[in-house]
Enzyme design. Sequence first.
Site, PDB file in Angstrom:
ATOM      1  N   HIS A 110       0.673  -1.224   0.254  1.00 11.88           N
ATOM      2  CA  HIS A 110      -0.077   0.468   0.303  1.00 11.88           C
ATOM      3  C   HIS A 110       0.760   0.914   0.024  1.00 11.88           C
ATOM      4  O   HIS A 110       2.214   0.918   0.003  1.00 11.88           O
ATOM      5  CB  HIS A 110      -1.128   0.271   1.381  1.00 11.88           C
ATOM      6  CG  HIS A 110      -1.665  -1.210   0.896  1.00 11.88           C
ATOM      7  ND1 HIS A 110      -3.182  -1.067   2.074  1.00 11.88           N
ATOM      8  CD2 HIS A 110      -2.361  -2.180   0.362  1.00 11.88           C
ATOM      9  CE1 HIS A 110      -4.013  -1.977   2.530  1.00 11.88           C
ATOM     10  NE2 HIS A 110      -2.759  -3.014   0.568  1.00 11.88           N
ATOM     11  N   GLU A 113       1.448   3.943   2.177  1.00 13.68           N
ATOM     12  CA  GLU A 113       1.500   4.064   3.667  1.00 13.68           C
ATOM     13  C   GLU A 113       3.185   3.407   3.598  1.00 13.68           C
ATOM     14  O   GLU A 113       3.881   3.356   3.883  1.00 13.68           O
ATOM     15  CB  GLU A 113       0.388   4.159   4.492  1.00 13.68           C
ATOM     16  CG  GLU A 113      -0.650   4.825   4.190  1.00 13.68           C
ATOM     17  CD  GLU A 113      -1.305   4.355   3.665  1.00 13.68           C
ATOM     18  OE1 GLU A 113      -2.126   5.024   3.604  1.00 13.68           O
ATOM     19  OE2 GLU A 113      -1.793   3.009   3.050  1.00 13.68           O
ATOM     20  N   CYS A 126      -5.304   1.897   6.009  1.00 11.92           N
ATOM     21  CA  CYS A 126      -6.333   0.476   6.590  1.00 11.92           C
ATOM     22  C   CYS A 126      -5.631  -0.404   7.867  1.00 11.92           C
ATOM     23  O   CYS A 126      -4.454   0.120   8.194  1.00 11.92           O
ATOM     24  CB  CYS A 126      -6.530  -0.573   5.605  1.00 11.92           C
ATOM     25  SG  CYS A 126      -4.785  -1.508   5.095  1.00 11.92           S
ATOM     26  N   CYS A 151      -1.775  -0.848   7.731  1.00 12.94           N
ATOM     27  CA  CYS A 151      -1.092   0.631   7.720  1.00 12.94           C
ATOM     28  C   CYS A 151      -1.103   0.529   8.957  1.00 12.94           C
ATOM     29  O   CYS A 151       0.354   1.509   8.903  1.00 12.94           O
ATOM     30  CB  CYS A 151      -1.477   1.235   6.340  1.00 12.94           C
ATOM     31  SG  CYS A 151      -1.182   0.218   4.501  1.00 12.94           S
TER      32      CYS A 151
END
Length: 157
Positions: free
Chosen positions: A54, A56, A84, A87
């Site tokens: 992701h 992040e 999420c 993360c």
Amino acid sequence: MSADHERFMEIALEEARKGEAKGNGPVGSVIVKDGVVIAGGYNKAISDLDVTSHAETDALRNAGPALGHTDFSGCTLYTTAEPCMMCAGAIVFAGIDTLVLATSYNPNYGSYGDYTVDKAFEMVERGSIKVIRGVLVDECEAISWNYKVRMKREAKG
């Protein structure tokens, strides 16, 4: 709203566009320390076939080598969408002090119930991470919405 927050969120949006150009969901992140961008990242989950890639986590992976260590205290992470659960955990483990985000999690489009990153931080007793919301919301929501519309069109053929 701080002009610095907007400037760094613009850079996160540039990262989001990089990911989108490679077929990923348009989410971008940057990590800032002492007013300087030390790392950026974008969603690579589809292009890299890696569900953990992701925006992040990509930015965090890039920040370690840039700093020469994995303690990101004193750093601010900017991201175009609400992180999420995975993360959020990575942000906690990294020691990020401040999280700046544009859009908030929308339960109408996701599958995490009434999740918020704030709740995730509180669960692990890291409620001290400062969360700032609402930076360039329209711009960040637009890139996400346009992507969702395009994906629906492509799915219909």
